[in-house]
Write an enzyme that holds these catalytic residues in place. Sequence first.
Site, PDB file in Angstrom:
ATOM      1  N   MET A  30     -10.747 -19.832  18.632  1.00  0.00           N
ATOM      2  CA  MET A  30     -11.259 -20.563  19.778  1.00  0.00           C
ATOM      3  C   MET A  30     -10.536 -20.698  21.008  1.00  0.00           C
ATOM      4  SD  MET A  30     -12.149 -22.986  16.684  1.00  0.00           S
ATOM      5  CE  MET A  30     -11.314 -23.922  16.377  1.00  0.00           C
ATOM      6  N   LEU A  33      -6.428 -20.140  24.182  1.00  0.00           N
ATOM      7  CA  LEU A  33      -5.175 -19.088  24.063  1.00  0.00           C
ATOM      8  C   LEU A  33      -3.523 -19.520  24.213  1.00  0.00           C
ATOM      9  CD1 LEU A  33      -6.632 -15.838  25.092  1.00  0.00           C
ATOM     10  CD2 LEU A  33      -6.974 -16.793  23.080  1.00  0.00           C
ATOM     11  N   HIS A  37      -1.673 -16.936  19.340  1.00  0.00           N
ATOM     12  CA  HIS A  37      -3.192 -16.030  19.572  1.00  0.00           C
ATOM     13  C   HIS A  37      -2.317 -14.224  20.061  1.00  0.00           C
ATOM     14  CE1 HIS A  37      -4.694 -19.944  20.211  1.00  0.00           C
ATOM     15  NE2 HIS A  37      -5.590 -19.633  19.112  1.00  0.00           N
ATOM     16  N   LYS A 150      -0.345 -20.162  10.036  1.00  0.00           N
ATOM     17  CA  LYS A 150      -0.261 -20.992  10.373  1.00  0.00           C
ATOM     18  C   LYS A 150      -1.324 -21.945   9.884  1.00  0.00           C
ATOM     19  CE  LYS A 150      -0.992 -25.095  14.065  1.00  0.00           C
ATOM     20  NZ  LYS A 150      -2.181 -24.759  13.944  1.00  0.00           N
ATOM     21  N   ASP A 151      -2.077 -21.494   9.825  1.00  0.00           N
ATOM     22  CA  ASP A 151      -3.954 -22.309   9.153  1.00  0.00           C
ATOM     23  C   ASP A 151      -3.765 -21.544   7.868  1.00  0.00           C
ATOM     24  OD1 ASP A 151      -5.236 -23.482  10.939  1.00  0.00           O
ATOM     25  OD2 ASP A 151      -4.406 -21.163  11.998  1.00  0.00           O
ATOM     26  N   GLN A 154      -6.783 -22.159   6.044  1.00  0.00           N
ATOM     27  CA  GLN A 154      -7.421 -20.525   6.240  1.00  0.00           C
ATOM     28  C   GLN A 154      -7.183 -19.231   5.669  1.00  0.00           C
ATOM     29  OE1 GLN A 154      -9.832 -21.326  10.234  1.00  0.00           O
ATOM     30  NE2 GLN A 154      -8.279 -19.087  10.388  1.00  0.00           N
ATOM     31  N   SER A 186      -0.467 -24.975  19.200  1.00  0.00           N
ATOM     32  CA  SER A 186      -1.684 -24.989  18.557  1.00  0.00           C
ATOM     33  C   SER A 186      -2.333 -25.621  20.064  1.00  0.00           C
ATOM     34  CB  SER A 186      -1.779 -26.149  17.652  1.00  0.00           C
ATOM     35  OG  SER A 186      -2.830 -26.755  16.880  1.00  0.00           O
ATOM     36  N   SER A 187      -3.470 -24.475  19.816  1.00  0.00           N
ATOM     37  CA  SER A 187      -4.571 -25.310  21.147  1.00  0.00           C
ATOM     38  C   SER A 187      -4.682 -26.870  21.303  1.00  0.00           C
ATOM     39  CB  SER A 187      -5.586 -25.234  20.771  1.00  0.00           C
ATOM     40  OG  SER A 187      -6.510 -23.442  20.624  1.00  0.00           O
TER      41      SER A 187
END
Length: 285
Positions: A30, A33, A37, A150-151, A154, A186-187
Site C-alpha cells: 500500500m 515504503l 517492504h 509481520k501480517d 494475512q 509499519s507504515s
Amino acid sequence: MKVLETVLDLNRYLAPYHRAGKSIGLVPTMGSLHAGHLSLVATARADNDIVVMSIFVNPTQFAPGEDFEAYPRDLERDTELAAEAGVDAIFAPLTAELYPPGFSTFIDVVGVETSGMCAASRPGHFRGVTTVVDILLNLVRPARAYFGQKDAQQLAVIRRMASDLALVPEIVGCPIVREPDGLALSSRNAYLSPPERSAAPVLYQALRVARDAIESGQRSRDKIITMVEHHITAEPLAKLEYVEARNAAGQEAPSILTGEILLAVAARFGTSRLIDNIIVEIEET
Ligand code: AMP
C-alpha cells in the site's frame, strides 16, 4: 524503472516478459515504503527475472471509520526507494482501474484463518485483502508473490486462498524487519507521537518475555497469554486488543504448548493500531 497507472499499460509492459517465459516476482504494497517492504523486494529480486511492485491503498480492506483517507501516501518518495531497491516496474493504479463501475465479485476465506485475531475487530478486512490480491495476481501473473510475516494472519489467509483456488503463483512469506529497539516496521508507525513511539516496542518486548518463558520450560498456553497481556497492559499508552496463540494449522494452540506456535498481538497507541507476532518452535516431549 517504469511507473504504470493503468491495466492497459501494465499488460503492454508485461507481455514481452510473459512471451519470453521470464519469471516475475510481485510485491503487493500500500506504499509508504520502508525497509520491511524493501526486504520483500530484495527476496523477489533474488528469485525472479523481473520485480513488479504494486502500490495501491485498497479501499475494500478498510472498514468505515478506519484510516483509509488518512493512510500515508507519497508516490514520489516510494518511486525513488523502489528504484534504488531494484524494482523494475511499479503498478500504481487508480481505484477505478481495479474496481470499475459495476464491480461486484469478492473472495471470502471463511475458515479458521479469518476467525479471531484481526478479523474480530476488522470486519470485511480480509475479504478486501483476498479480493485485491487475487485481482493483482490475475493481472500480473507472477511466478511468485511476496508477503511479510509481520501480517501473519494475512499471510495465512492468502495461503489458504491460493491453495483452495489452485492459484498458480507461489506465495512466499518473508521475515519481519524491525527497528533497532524491536518495533516492527509499519507504515502506521508514522502516526505515533514521540511518547507513543517510545511505548510501542512493548509489543515485541512482551513477545520476547513469552519466548524466554517458553524456552525456560513454561508450557501453559494460558499462562503465556496472561504474561503477554500483563506486560502490554502495564504500558499506559498501550490499549491491548488481543493476544492469541495459534498452532501451525491456524487453530487455537493446545493448552499445553507444543510444536510450532504463533504468538500474535494487536494494540492501539493513540490512533495507531499496531500488530506484531513471533513464532516459537517447541520440541515435542
Ligand atoms: P502494507 O503496505 O502494509 O500492506 O505491506 C505490504 C507488504 O509488506 C505486506 O506483505 C506486509 O506484510 C509487508 N510488511 C510490512 N511491514 C513489514 C515488516 N516490518 N517486515 C516485513 N514485511 C513487512
